[in-house]
Scaffold this motif. Structure first.
Motif, PDB file in Angstrom:
ATOM      1  N   PHE A  19       0.844  -1.253  -0.028  1.00 41.95           N
ATOM      2  CA  PHE A  19      -0.056   0.058  -0.048  1.00 41.95           C
ATOM      3  C   PHE A  19       0.905   1.151  -0.077  1.00 41.95           C
ATOM      4  O   PHE A  19       1.931   1.235   0.704  1.00 41.95           O
ATOM      5  CB  PHE A  19      -1.031   0.097   1.192  1.00 41.95           C
ATOM      6  CG  PHE A  19      -1.820  -1.250   1.473  1.00 41.95           C
ATOM      7  CD1 PHE A  19      -2.910  -1.497   0.704  1.00 41.95           C
ATOM      8  CD2 PHE A  19      -1.304  -2.467   2.238  1.00 41.95           C
ATOM      9  CE1 PHE A  19      -3.556  -2.527   1.024  1.00 41.95           C
ATOM     10  CE2 PHE A  19      -1.867  -3.561   2.309  1.00 41.95           C
ATOM     11  CZ  PHE A  19      -3.156  -3.714   1.709  1.00 41.95           C
ATOM     12  N   ASN A  20       0.470   2.174  -0.868  1.00 44.35           N
ATOM     13  CA  ASN A  20       1.245   3.576  -0.901  1.00 44.35           C
ATOM     14  C   ASN A  20       0.715   4.440  -0.084  1.00 44.35           C
ATOM     15  O   ASN A  20      -0.265   4.765   0.159  1.00 44.35           O
ATOM     16  CB  ASN A  20       1.467   3.921  -2.363  1.00 44.35           C
ATOM     17  CG  ASN A  20       2.005   2.944  -3.347  1.00 44.35           C
ATOM     18  OD1 ASN A  20       2.894   2.088  -2.693  1.00 44.35           O
ATOM     19  ND2 ASN A  20       1.594   2.966  -4.665  1.00 44.35           N
ATOM     20  N   SER A  21       1.648   5.211   0.357  1.00 47.93           N
ATOM     21  CA  SER A  21       1.374   6.541   1.157  1.00 47.93           C
ATOM     22  C   SER A  21       2.172   7.627   0.933  1.00 47.93           C
ATOM     23  O   SER A  21       3.446   7.424   0.403  1.00 47.93           O
ATOM     24  CB  SER A  21       1.098   6.306   2.506  1.00 47.93           C
ATOM     25  OG  SER A  21       2.402   5.838   3.245  1.00 47.93           O
ATOM     26  N   ASP A  23       3.288  12.089   0.659  1.00 51.09           N
ATOM     27  CA  ASP A  23       2.993  13.430  -0.249  1.00 51.09           C
ATOM     28  C   ASP A  23       2.961  13.263  -1.554  1.00 51.09           C
ATOM     29  O   ASP A  23       3.852  14.000  -2.316  1.00 51.09           O
ATOM     30  CB  ASP A  23       3.719  14.527   0.553  1.00 51.09           C
ATOM     31  CG  ASP A  23       3.228  15.935   0.118  1.00 51.09           C
ATOM     32  OD1 ASP A  23       2.148  15.953  -0.342  1.00 51.09           O
ATOM     33  OD2 ASP A  23       3.996  16.904   0.281  1.00 51.09           O
ATOM     34  N   LYS A  25       0.024  13.107  -3.796  1.00 47.64           N
ATOM     35  CA  LYS A  25      -1.152  13.593  -4.300  1.00 47.64           C
ATOM     36  C   LYS A  25      -1.029  14.815  -5.177  1.00 47.64           C
ATOM     37  O   LYS A  25      -0.304  15.687  -4.826  1.00 47.64           O
ATOM     38  CB  LYS A  25      -2.218  14.030  -3.172  1.00 47.64           C
ATOM     39  CG  LYS A  25      -3.536  14.099  -3.867  1.00 47.64           C
ATOM     40  CD  LYS A  25      -4.625  14.423  -2.961  1.00 47.64           C
ATOM     41  CE  LYS A  25      -5.988  14.873  -3.401  1.00 47.64           C
ATOM     42  NZ  LYS A  25      -7.188  14.892  -2.341  1.00 47.64           N
ATOM     43  N   ARG A 143       8.453  -1.482   5.462  1.00 50.61           N
ATOM     44  CA  ARG A 143       8.204  -0.036   5.010  1.00 50.61           C
ATOM     45  C   ARG A 143       9.526   0.351   4.126  1.00 50.61           C
ATOM     46  O   ARG A 143      10.752   0.022   4.213  1.00 50.61           O
ATOM     47  CB  ARG A 143       8.029   1.018   5.941  1.00 50.61           C
ATOM     48  CG  ARG A 143       6.846   1.045   6.630  1.00 50.61           C
ATOM     49  CD  ARG A 143       6.674   2.177   7.724  1.00 50.61           C
ATOM     50  NE  ARG A 143       5.619   2.005   8.564  1.00 50.61           N
ATOM     51  CZ  ARG A 143       4.293   2.628   8.047  1.00 50.61           C
ATOM     52  NH1 ARG A 143       4.476   3.335   7.062  1.00 50.61           N
ATOM     53  NH2 ARG A 143       3.280   2.569   8.931  1.00 50.61           N
ATOM     54  N   GLY A 165       7.526   9.684  -0.323  1.00 57.41           N
ATOM     55  CA  GLY A 165       6.497   8.580  -0.477  1.00 57.41           C
ATOM     56  C   GLY A 165       6.942   7.083   0.300  1.00 57.41           C
ATOM     57  O   GLY A 165       8.270   7.097   0.682  1.00 57.41           O
ATOM     58  N   THR A 166       5.871   6.541   0.616  1.00 54.97           N
ATOM     59  CA  THR A 166       6.381   5.246   1.367  1.00 54.97           C
ATOM     60  C   THR A 166       5.476   3.975   0.723  1.00 54.97           C
ATOM     61  O   THR A 166       4.179   4.361   0.476  1.00 54.97           O
ATOM     62  CB  THR A 166       5.962   5.372   3.002  1.00 54.97           C
ATOM     63  OG1 THR A 166       6.573   6.220   3.572  1.00 54.97           O
ATOM     64  CG2 THR A 166       6.126   4.070   3.657  1.00 54.97           C
ATOM     65  N   ASN A 167       6.217   2.909   0.603  1.00 48.34           N
ATOM     66  CA  ASN A 167       5.461   1.692   0.113  1.00 48.34           C
ATOM     67  C   ASN A 167       5.331   0.562   1.291  1.00 48.34           C
ATOM     68  O   ASN A 167       6.423   0.125   1.645  1.00 48.34           O
ATOM     69  CB  ASN A 167       6.280   1.158  -1.223  1.00 48.34           C
ATOM     70  CG  ASN A 167       5.730   0.077  -1.551  1.00 48.34           C
ATOM     71  OD1 ASN A 167       4.303  -0.175  -1.394  1.00 48.34           O
ATOM     72  ND2 ASN A 167       6.292  -0.785  -2.494  1.00 48.34           N
ATOM     73  N   LYS A 168       4.324   0.454   1.772  1.00 53.33           N
ATOM     74  CA  LYS A 168       4.151  -0.258   3.199  1.00 53.33           C
ATOM     75  C   LYS A 168       3.747  -1.775   2.565  1.00 53.33           C
ATOM     76  O   LYS A 168       2.622  -1.903   1.838  1.00 53.33           O
ATOM     77  CB  LYS A 168       3.262   0.037   3.976  1.00 53.33           C
ATOM     78  CG  LYS A 168       3.178  -0.872   5.093  1.00 53.33           C
ATOM     79  CD  LYS A 168       2.118  -0.116   6.079  1.00 53.33           C
ATOM     80  CE  LYS A 168       1.789  -0.948   7.448  1.00 53.33           C
ATOM     81  NZ  LYS A 168       0.701  -0.421   8.427  1.00 53.33           N
TER      82      LYS A 168
END
Length: 316
Positions: A19-21, A23, A25, A143, A165-168
Motif C-alpha cells: 500500500f502506498n502513502s 505526499d 497527491k 516499509r 513516499g512510502t511503500n508499506k
C-alpha cells in the motif's frame, strides 16, 4: 516434505500486499494549468540517478550484529535494469507534462531518488521470514521509504523540489487474495509514477514563478576530486628580502637608514667641549639614621637601666 516447503514458500510469496502513502497527491488545478501552458520553456535534458539503502547488509546473516557493533548499511547504486526503467519512466512523465523536450528545450533537470529499506524475497527468506515466523498468525509489515529531489537552475538562483513516499508491505496469510491486485513490484512502479507527477507539478510551479525559462545547471562535483585543481607545483618562496639578494635595480640589497644625530648636548653637561658621562665627584650615600638604637650602657659598676619598651603603634 518438498510439497510442504513449496506451499510455505508460496504462502510467503503470495501472502502479502503493498500500500502506498506519502505526499504524492497531485493538485488537479496545477496539473491542468501545466498541461495547457505553451509559453514555458521545457528542459533539454533529464539526468536521473537512483541509490538504494538495502534492507540488510550484503554480509549480514542471522546471528550477526550486536548492540555494541551493529551492522552498518551503506548505500549502493540501484540495479542497472531498475535504474534504466526509472530513467525512462521519468523522461516519459516529464515529457507528457510538457517539461522535457530534447529538441527545443533548454538547461537540464537533475533527479535523484533515494530508497531506504529496499528488500528482496531473498533477503526475507534469510532474515525477516525466519525471525518472524508468526506472520501467519499476527501480521508483520515492512516499509520502503522513497525520497525524490529535483534540481534545476533559474535565471538568478538554483531551485530544489522534494517529494517523499512510502511503500508499506504487510505479510499475513489472509493477504493472499489481495496479492494479484497489490503486489510489491507493481505498487513500487505506481508509487514512483505518482511521485514523478507530483514532482513535475512542483517543478512547474517553481519554474513558472522564476520566469518560465530554465538556466544552465552547474555540473555536479565529482567525488574524491578537489573543487579547484592546482595548476602545478607550488612556486618557491620569495627571498628577495634577504641582505645581498635584492631586486635587479637594487643589487646592494636593503641598506638601513642612518640614525638621526641632530640632538645637541646642553652646555651645562659639557666639560672642555666634551659631553660629561660621569660626575666629577663620586656620589656618597648619606649616613643612615641610628636614632632607633638604645643608648649605650654606662661604664660604672651600677646596673644598667632597663631599656624603654618599644612604643606600640596601632595596626593600619
Amino acid at each position: 516434505m518438498k510439497k510442504l516447503t513449496f506451499l510455505l514458500a508460496a504462502a510467503a510469496l503470495c501472502g502479502c500486499a503493498s500500500f502506498n502513502s506519502g505526499d504524492i497527491k497531485v493538485r488537479r488545478e496545477t496539473a491542468a494549468a501545466m498541461l495547457a501552458d505553451r509559453e514555458i520553456t521545457p528542459f533539454a535534458d533529464v539526468q536521473v540517478s537512483w541509490r538504494v539503502f538495502p534492507y540488510r547488509a550484503p554480509t549480514d546473516s542471522i546471528g550477526e550484529g550486536s548492540i555494541s557493533r551493529p551492522t552498518v548499511i551503506k548505500p549502493v547504486q540501484a540495479e542497472p535494469g531498475a535504474a534504466a526503467d526509472f530513467a525512462e519512466l521519468a523522461r516519459q512523465v516529464f515529457g507528457e507534462a510538457g517539461l522535457y523536450d530534447q529538441g527545443r528545450g533548454r538547461g537540464a533537470l537533475r533527479l535523484e531518488l533515494t530508497t531506504l529499506g529496499k528488500w528482496t524475497y531473498g533477503d526475507l527468506f534469510k532474515s525477516f521470514l525466519v525471525d518472524t515466523g508468526f506472520i501467519f498468525i499476527i501480521p508483520a509489515s515492512l516499509r520502503e521509504n522513497y525520497y525524490l529531489t529535483a534540481d534545476f537552475a533559474a535565471p538568478e538562483k538554483q531551485v530544489r523540489v522534494e517529494t517523499e513516499g512510502t511503500n508499506k508491505t504487510t505479510f499475513h496469510l489472509l493477504m493472499m487474495p489481495l496479492y494479484p491486485f497489490a503486489p510489491p513490484g507493481r505498487k513500487e512502479t505506481s508509487l514512483l509514477r505518482q511521485m514523478l507527477w507530483r514532482s513535475a507539478t512542483d517543478v512547474y510551479t517553481r519554474l513558472k514563478a522564476a520566469g518560465g525559462v530554465p538556466a544552465e545547471l552547474p555540473k555536479a562535483a565529482a567525488k574524491n576530486e578537489p573543487a579547484v585543481p592546482m595548476p602545478g607545483p607550488p612556486l618557491p618562496p620569495d627571498r628577495t628580502w634577504l641582505p645581498g639578494q635584492g631586486p635587479a635595480d637594487n643589487a646592494a640589497g636593503i641598506v638601513p637608514e642612518k640614525p638621526d644625530n641632530t640632538w645637541v648636548v646642553p652646555e651645562s653637561q659639557k666639560k672642555d667641549g666634551q659631553p660629561v658621562t660621569q660626575p666629577s665627584e663620586p656620589i656618597k650615600p648619606a649616613e643612615a639614621s641610628r636614632s632607633w638604637l638604645p643608648p649605650p650602657a654606662p661604664t660604672t659598676g651600677t646596673a644598667p637601666a632597663a631599656a624603654p619598651a618599644p612604643q606600640e603603634t596601632p595596626d593600619d
